[in-house]
Design a protein around this motif. Sequence first.
Motif, short mmCIF file in Angstrom:
data_model
loop_
_atom_site.label_atom_id
_atom_site.label_comp_id
_atom_site.label_asym_id
_atom_site.label_seq_id
_atom_site.Cartn_x
_atom_site.Cartn_y
_atom_site.Cartn_z
N LEU A 20 -36.54 14.46 -4.76
CA LEU A 20 -36.46 15.93 -4.80
C LEU A 20 -35.50 16.36 -5.90
CD1 LEU A 20 -36.17 16.90 -1.02
CD2 LEU A 20 -38.19 17.09 -2.48
N ALA A 21 -35.98 17.25 -6.78
CA ALA A 21 -35.10 17.86 -7.76
C ALA A 21 -34.05 18.71 -7.05
CB ALA A 21 -35.91 18.72 -8.73
N GLN A 22 -32.87 18.81 -7.63
CA GLN A 22 -31.79 19.57 -7.00
C GLN A 22 -32.15 21.05 -6.89
OE1 GLN A 22 -28.69 18.00 -5.77
NE2 GLN A 22 -30.34 16.51 -5.89
N ARG A 23 -32.85 21.56 -7.89
CA ARG A 23 -33.26 22.96 -7.85
C ARG A 23 -34.79 23.04 -7.98
NH1 ARG A 23 -28.64 22.47 -10.49
NH2 ARG A 23 -29.71 21.99 -12.43
N SER A 24 -35.29 22.99 -9.19
CA SER A 24 -36.73 23.07 -9.44
C SER A 24 -37.21 21.81 -10.14
CB SER A 24 -37.05 24.29 -10.32
OG SER A 24 -38.38 24.22 -10.81
N ARG A 25 -38.44 21.40 -9.85
CA ARG A 25 -39.02 20.23 -10.53
C ARG A 25 -39.19 20.49 -12.02
NH1 ARG A 25 -43.01 23.00 -7.95
NH2 ARG A 25 -45.06 23.28 -8.94
N LYS B 242 -51.12 15.63 -3.24
CA LYS B 242 -50.84 16.77 -4.13
C LYS B 242 -49.37 16.81 -4.50
CE LYS B 242 -54.68 19.56 -2.36
NZ LYS B 242 -55.06 20.72 -1.52
N ILE B 243 -48.48 16.57 -3.53
CA ILE B 243 -47.05 16.59 -3.80
C ILE B 243 -46.67 15.50 -4.79
CG2 ILE B 243 -44.76 16.16 -2.78
CD1 ILE B 243 -45.85 17.51 -0.21
N VAL B 244 -47.16 14.28 -4.55
CA VAL B 244 -46.80 13.16 -5.42
C VAL B 244 -47.40 13.34 -6.80
CG1 VAL B 244 -47.09 10.67 -5.74
CG2 VAL B 244 -46.43 11.57 -3.50
N ALA C 99 -45.36 15.83 -8.63
CA ALA C 99 -44.07 15.26 -8.98
C ALA C 99 -44.16 14.47 -10.29
CB ALA C 99 -43.57 14.36 -7.85
N PHE C 100 -45.29 13.79 -10.50
CA PHE C 100 -45.49 13.04 -11.74
C PHE C 100 -45.87 13.95 -12.91
CE2 PHE C 100 -45.74 9.11 -9.23
CZ PHE C 100 -45.16 8.20 -10.09
N THR C 101 -46.79 14.86 -12.69
CA THR C 101 -47.36 15.63 -13.81
C THR C 101 -46.51 16.84 -14.19
OG1 THR C 101 -48.76 16.92 -12.30
CG2 THR C 101 -49.70 14.92 -13.25
N GLN C 102 -45.73 17.36 -13.23
CA GLN C 102 -44.92 18.55 -13.51
C GLN C 102 -43.42 18.28 -13.43
OE1 GLN C 102 -46.26 21.28 -10.50
NE2 GLN C 102 -48.26 21.60 -11.44
N GLY C 103 -43.02 17.36 -12.57
CA GLY C 103 -41.59 17.19 -12.29
C GLY C 103 -40.98 15.92 -12.81
N PHE C 104 -41.73 15.14 -13.61
CA PHE C 104 -41.18 13.83 -14.00
C PHE C 104 -40.00 14.01 -14.96
CE2 PHE C 104 -40.58 9.75 -15.81
CZ PHE C 104 -41.00 8.85 -14.85
N TYR C 105 -38.84 13.56 -14.49
CA TYR C 105 -37.64 13.52 -15.32
C TYR C 105 -36.82 12.35 -14.82
CZ TYR C 105 -33.36 14.90 -17.70
OH TYR C 105 -32.24 14.91 -18.50
N ILE C 106 -36.89 11.23 -15.48
CA ILE C 106 -36.32 9.94 -15.07
C ILE C 106 -37.12 9.36 -13.90
CG2 ILE C 106 -34.27 8.67 -14.35
CD1 ILE C 106 -32.59 10.83 -15.70
N LYS C 107 -37.38 10.18 -12.89
CA LYS C 107 -38.23 9.81 -11.76
C LYS C 107 -39.22 10.95 -11.49
CE LYS C 107 -35.96 6.00 -10.48
NZ LYS C 107 -36.57 4.65 -10.43
N PRO C 108 -40.31 10.68 -10.78
CA PRO C 108 -41.22 11.77 -10.40
C PRO C 108 -40.58 12.63 -9.30
CG PRO C 108 -41.94 9.70 -9.42
CD PRO C 108 -40.81 9.36 -10.33
N ARG C 109 -40.35 13.91 -9.59
CA ARG C 109 -39.57 14.74 -8.67
C ARG C 109 -40.42 15.87 -8.10
NH1 ARG C 109 -35.49 17.52 -11.97
NH2 ARG C 109 -37.40 17.86 -13.15
N ALA C 110 -40.41 15.98 -6.80
CA ALA C 110 -40.95 17.16 -6.12
C ALA C 110 -39.81 18.16 -5.96
CB ALA C 110 -41.54 16.77 -4.77
N ASP C 111 -40.08 19.27 -5.28
CA ASP C 111 -39.03 20.24 -4.99
C ASP C 111 -39.40 21.01 -3.73
OD1 ASP C 111 -41.01 21.99 -5.85
OD2 ASP C 111 -39.98 22.59 -7.68
N MET C 112 -38.54 21.91 -3.32
CA MET C 112 -38.76 22.64 -2.08
C MET C 112 -40.00 23.53 -2.17
SD MET C 112 -36.31 21.41 -0.29
CE MET C 112 -36.02 22.45 1.14
#
Length: 226
Positions: A73-78, A108-110, A113-126
Amino acid sequence: RRRIMGLVHLHIHSEYSLLDGACRISDLIDRVQHLGQEAVAITDHGAMYGVIQFYKEAVSRGIKPIIGCEVYLAQRSRFDMDYSQGDAERGHLVLLCENETGYRNLCKIVSAAFTQGFYIKPRADMELLREYHEGLIALSACLSGPVSMLLAQGNYDGAKEKALELSDIFGPENFYLELQDHGLDEQRLVNEGLMRIHRETGLPLVVTNDVHYLKREDAYTQDVLM
């Protein structure tokens, strides 16, 4: 052999938790059968690479497969990708599929996390959790879980608030405070906080092991892998 009824492992990292998990899926199902357990989950880090093999192997051997993932999980936004702002810090959350809707939502979440939130790791968010929570059961995860991290920092009120937020997203019957004891002093401190949150809010508890290998003698192998 010793038969353990009613015990289901819900936090397991298979070989598909790359360079971390040392549980080969076929060996995992062997072990579950040997112990007389009837179901098991896999919750690989950030990915679902192993779920098809796991599902087919478990079903063919009469074991109930529980498909899951320990998402980052990203701390704020993915969409935040600024190392200086702490976006490399990732909380963990265990998500388990309750039904086919949950499986589709976890995919969909995972994927996001890869296509929109990947930063060092694949990150989802709230935001993703709120949108795709249906059919999923969430566990608060290990010491890197968002609730546990706040407790370890001495921020009880923040941890309680985060736990209630997650319970609000998934529903009070689908979010569990996850207790673990691997002999770590920090874990005992966190468990005390989790128990206090449970007493004050009624949020349910679940006990897990953060499984990365199957037998004691495999510990060295997993250490080398790391």
